[in-house]
Design a protein around this motif. Structure first.
Motif, PDB file in Angstrom:
ATOM      1  N   VAL A 204     -63.220  15.679 -22.304  1.00 50.92           N
ATOM      2  CA  VAL A 204     -62.103  16.133 -21.368  1.00 50.92           C
ATOM      3  C   VAL A 204     -61.677  17.553 -21.751  1.00 50.92           C
ATOM      4  N   LEU A 205     -61.798  18.616 -20.851  1.00 51.09           N
ATOM      5  CA  LEU A 205     -61.387  19.399 -21.170  1.00 51.09           C
ATOM      6  C   LEU A 205     -60.159  20.052 -19.801  1.00 51.09           C
ATOM      7  N   ASN A 206     -58.619  19.995 -20.789  1.00 53.81           N
ATOM      8  CA  ASN A 206     -57.086  19.538 -20.474  1.00 53.81           C
ATOM      9  C   ASN A 206     -56.667  20.847 -20.089  1.00 53.81           C
ATOM     10  N   CYS A 207     -56.155  21.056 -18.949  1.00 51.41           N
ATOM     11  CA  CYS A 207     -56.088  22.419 -18.429  1.00 51.41           C
ATOM     12  C   CYS A 207     -55.129  22.858 -18.279  1.00 51.41           C
ATOM     13  N   ASP A 208     -54.046  23.739 -18.342  1.00 55.61           N
ATOM     14  CA  ASP A 208     -52.479  23.662 -17.482  1.00 55.61           C
ATOM     15  C   ASP A 208     -53.009  25.217 -16.405  1.00 55.61           C
ATOM     16  N   MET A 209     -51.856  24.639 -15.394  1.00 55.44           N
ATOM     17  CA  MET A 209     -51.467  25.972 -14.364  1.00 55.44           C
ATOM     18  C   MET A 209     -52.614  26.394 -13.343  1.00 55.44           C
ATOM     19  N   SER A 210     -53.579  25.920 -13.197  1.00 59.75           N
ATOM     20  CA  SER A 210     -54.524  25.597 -12.049  1.00 59.75           C
ATOM     21  C   SER A 210     -53.723  25.405 -10.615  1.00 59.75           C
ATOM     22  N   GLU A 211     -52.633  24.993 -10.695  1.00 55.58           N
ATOM     23  CA  GLU A 211     -52.229  23.621  -9.396  1.00 55.58           C
ATOM     24  C   GLU A 211     -51.562  25.402  -8.650  1.00 55.58           C
ATOM     25  N   ARG A 212     -51.062  26.784  -9.901  1.00 57.15           N
ATOM     26  CA  ARG A 212     -50.469  27.286  -9.396  1.00 57.15           C
ATOM     27  C   ARG A 212     -51.056  28.692  -7.939  1.00 57.15           C
ATOM     28  N   ASP A 213     -50.438  29.221  -7.112  1.00 51.95           N
ATOM     29  CA  ASP A 213     -51.829  29.346  -6.315  1.00 51.95           C
ATOM     30  C   ASP A 213     -51.203  31.138  -6.660  1.00 51.95           C
ATOM     31  N   ASP A 214     -51.357  31.993  -7.877  1.00 47.40           N
ATOM     32  CA  ASP A 214     -50.585  32.491  -7.368  1.00 47.40           C
ATOM     33  C   ASP A 214     -51.930  33.601  -8.748  1.00 47.40           C
ATOM     34  N   ALA A 215     -51.835  35.370  -9.387  1.00 44.21           N
ATOM     35  CA  ALA A 215     -52.745  35.527 -10.003  1.00 44.21           C
ATOM     36  C   ALA A 215     -53.568  34.778 -11.162  1.00 44.21           C
ATOM     37  N   LEU A 216     -52.396  34.503 -12.299  1.00 49.13           N
ATOM     38  CA  LEU A 216     -52.846  33.727 -12.825  1.00 49.13           C
ATOM     39  C   LEU A 216     -53.332  32.304 -13.171  1.00 49.13           C
ATOM     40  N   GLY A 217     -53.044  30.949 -12.099  1.00 51.06           N
ATOM     41  CA  GLY A 217     -53.593  30.126 -11.670  1.00 51.06           C
ATOM     42  C   GLY A 217     -55.081  30.252 -10.966  1.00 51.06           C
ATOM     43  N   HIS A 218     -55.062  31.655 -10.412  1.00 50.18           N
ATOM     44  CA  HIS A 218     -56.673  31.675  -9.555  1.00 50.18           C
ATOM     45  C   HIS A 218     -57.060  32.195 -10.915  1.00 50.18           C
ATOM     46  N   GLY A 219     -56.812  32.678 -11.801  1.00 47.75           N
ATOM     47  CA  GLY A 219     -57.296  32.930 -12.773  1.00 47.75           C
ATOM     48  C   GLY A 219     -58.237  32.384 -13.505  1.00 47.75           C
ATOM     49  N   ILE A 220     -56.869  31.181 -14.100  1.00 52.38           N
ATOM     50  CA  ILE A 220     -57.111  29.862 -14.745  1.00 52.38           C
ATOM     51  C   ILE A 220     -58.675  29.448 -14.062  1.00 52.38           C
ATOM     52  N   ARG A 221     -58.314  29.026 -12.821  1.00 52.66           N
ATOM     53  CA  ARG A 221     -59.192  28.189 -12.172  1.00 52.66           C
ATOM     54  C   ARG A 221     -60.676  28.625 -12.107  1.00 52.66           C
ATOM     55  N   SER A 222     -61.229  30.380 -11.896  1.00 50.53           N
ATOM     56  CA  SER A 222     -62.155  30.155 -11.881  1.00 50.53           C
ATOM     57  C   SER A 222     -62.879  30.626 -13.452  1.00 50.53           C
ATOM     58  N   SER A 223     -61.354  30.516 -14.352  1.00 47.45           N
ATOM     59  CA  SER A 223     -62.363  30.446 -15.946  1.00 47.45           C
ATOM     60  C   SER A 223     -62.512  28.583 -16.473  1.00 47.45           C
ATOM     61  N   ILE A 224     -61.583  27.860 -15.697  1.00 56.31           N
ATOM     62  CA  ILE A 224     -62.300  26.469 -15.884  1.00 56.31           C
ATOM     63  C   ILE A 224     -63.885  26.693 -15.068  1.00 56.31           C
ATOM     64  N   LEU A 225     -64.169  26.766 -13.938  1.00 54.75           N
ATOM     65  CA  LEU A 225     -65.447  26.746 -12.864  1.00 54.75           C
ATOM     66  C   LEU A 225     -66.242  27.620 -13.967  1.00 54.75           C
ATOM     67  N   ARG A 226     -66.204  28.615 -14.860  1.00 52.69           N
ATOM     68  CA  ARG A 226     -66.863  28.871 -15.265  1.00 52.69           C
ATOM     69  C   ARG A 226     -67.956  28.291 -16.879  1.00 52.69           C
ATOM     70  N   LEU A 227     -66.622  28.455 -17.456  1.00 56.39           N
ATOM     71  CA  LEU A 227     -66.293  27.618 -18.813  1.00 56.39           C
ATOM     72  C   LEU A 227     -66.876  26.342 -18.491  1.00 56.39           C
ATOM     73  N   VAL A 228     -67.079  25.569 -16.909  1.00 59.49           N
ATOM     74  CA  VAL A 228     -67.732  23.854 -16.997  1.00 59.49           C
ATOM     75  C   VAL A 228     -69.220  24.751 -16.452  1.00 59.49           C
ATOM     76  N   GLU A 229     -69.505  25.667 -16.298  1.00 62.15           N
ATOM     77  CA  GLU A 229     -70.340  25.666 -15.768  1.00 62.15           C
ATOM     78  C   GLU A 229     -71.676  25.674 -17.314  1.00 62.15           C
ATOM     79  N   ARG A 230     -70.988  26.861 -17.787  1.00 60.25           N
ATOM     80  CA  ARG A 230     -71.245  27.594 -19.094  1.00 60.25           C
ATOM     81  C   ARG A 230     -71.548  25.806 -20.183  1.00 60.25           C
ATOM     82  N   MET A 231     -70.920  25.147 -20.116  1.00 61.95           N
ATOM     83  CA  MET A 231     -71.243  23.571 -21.458  1.00 61.95           C
ATOM     84  C   MET A 231     -72.238  23.089 -20.629  1.00 61.95           C
ATOM     85  N   GLN A 232     -72.487  22.859 -19.576  1.00 63.87           N
ATOM     86  CA  GLN A 232     -72.823  22.252 -18.801  1.00 63.87           C
ATOM     87  C   GLN A 232     -74.455  22.872 -18.589  1.00 63.87           C
TER      88      GLN A 232
END
Ligand code: XIL
Length: 376
Positions: A204-232
């Protein structure tokens, strides 16, 4: 980055609204009573409910009874963290982790081990090593710790909180001993090694703050999606993305957007675990009834959004009753100077006397609604 720093950053108050999707009759027909097990209700909705547990709690029989009544999976709190399990270079201390694993085995309940590599909270000794030494120690930690519990752990939080956009690193990574030594490849290295050390454990890749609907949360969501793709793409086994869910009513939350984010993770064929659910109540009114209602509203809104996505397989709270919450700890008070004097946080579904609170009812309603939705 000091843990308190991101907590202090939480500022603007938004309204709390509980929107339950289904009518009361659906909830009633799913058979919710006041002492019904959250684990049983969640199971009817296709979700495993659990909570974290510290070793200290094992000697509190009333509390462990509550936990075992409701939880169908446990997560370690401090026991597996590096400063405890590997306090000095080459020296391992398995006492706490062994106790938790034994407790889980005895009670036939799966255990999630939290966590191997967390760049926010490294033991001092790691920071003194050269980059090459850190890579060596990373491998040794995985082989020694994951290897020791091979076959006995449901899932490993291999990497915790890898992102902090404020550092300005490519991919949004948090800086810290592991990242500084290896760049983003530290994540792949840890996962690949863990897959060898315990092929049966989910990683598991365990991430924080992705639920925030602000610039920081959006940045984290993008980072997660990007890393998942790169790992795969790199052929790295990743079984689930953990989203902590330390909800903060002072921050914006947009259910539809969050559901859409979870759906995008599901498209990548990873499971989603909600790993550390609780509600920070320090910005809420002091009056207990008002506060409890607002906390319950947070659970309702969040779970309603989350349970729409079948890839969500686990929902776990961070501890289960208020008295055991990290928001009550001396440590939390010391890193949160803004905490009002004498404030006793009420972030969880059960209170100090282990009685169910409105948050418990919000959870039962959410699980019952989700089960009814799935029956349609
Ligand atoms: C917390 C523990 O509950 C506290 O006891 C400890 O002092 C600090 O860490 N995100 C995580 C968890 O991933 O490891 C943290 O746990 C809470 C925030």
């Amino acid at each position: 980055m000091r843990r308190g720093a991101w907590i202090d950053r939480r500022a603007a108050l938004v309204g709390v609204g509980a929107s339950l999707a289904l009518a009361r009759s659906d909830v009633a027909s799913a058979g919710c009573a006041s002492d019904v097990s959250l684990g049983a209700l969640a199971q009817a909705a296709g979700v495993t409910f659990g909570c974290s547990i510290g070793v200290d709690a094992l000697s509190d029989p009333a509390y462990t009874a509550l936990v075992l009544h409701h939880a169908r999976i446990l997560t370690s709190d401090l026991a597996f963290k590096l400063p405890f399990i590997n306090p000095q270079r080459g020296r391992f201390d398995f006492q706490r982790a062994d106790q938790l694993v034994a407790f889980a085995d005895t009670n036939r309940i799966p255990l999630r081990a939290h966590t191997l590599f967390w760049d926010l909270a490294n033991p001092q000794w790691v920071t003194r090593l050269t980059a090459r030494e850190r890579a060596y120690e990373m491998d040794r930690i995985v082989d020694t710790v994951v290897g020791r519990y091979r076959g006995r752990i449901h899932s490993w939080d291999v990497v915790n909180e890898p992102f902090w956009p404020g550092f300005g690193e490519p991919g949004g990574f948090r800086k810290g001993a592991w990242y500084d030594a290896m760049g983003e490849s530290y994540v792949m290295r840890a996962f690949k090694r863990a897959a060898l050390a315990d092929p049966a454990a989910r990683l598991v890749l365990n991430c924080d703050m992705s639920e925030r609907d602000d610039a920081l949360g959006h940045g984290i969501r993008s980072s997660i999606l990007r890393l998942v793709e790169r790992m795969q793409d790199a052929g790295c086994r990743l079984d689930a993305v953990g989203l902590q869910g330390h909800l903060d009513p002072s921050l914006p939350f947009e259910p539809g957007a969050f559901t859409a984010f979870l759906a995008r993770l599901a498209e990548r064929k990873v499971d989603v675990y909600i790993t550390e659910l609780d509600v920070l109540d320090t910005g809420l009114p002091r009056d207990v009834a008002t506060r409890d209602a607002a906390v319950a509203g947070q659970y309702a809104t969040f779970l309603d959004a989350v349970l729409k996505v079948p890839a969500v397989k686990i929902v776990a709270t961070w501890q289960l009753a208020d008295a055991k919450s990290w928001y009550r700890s001396e440590w939390y008070r010391s890193v949160t100077p803004t905490l009002p004097p004498g404030w006793r946080s009420r972030p969880l579904p059960f209170d100090d006397r282990l009685q169910a609170k409105p948050a418990y009812r919000a959870m039962t309603d959410a699980f019952c609604s989700a089960a009814a939705m799935r029956r349609r």
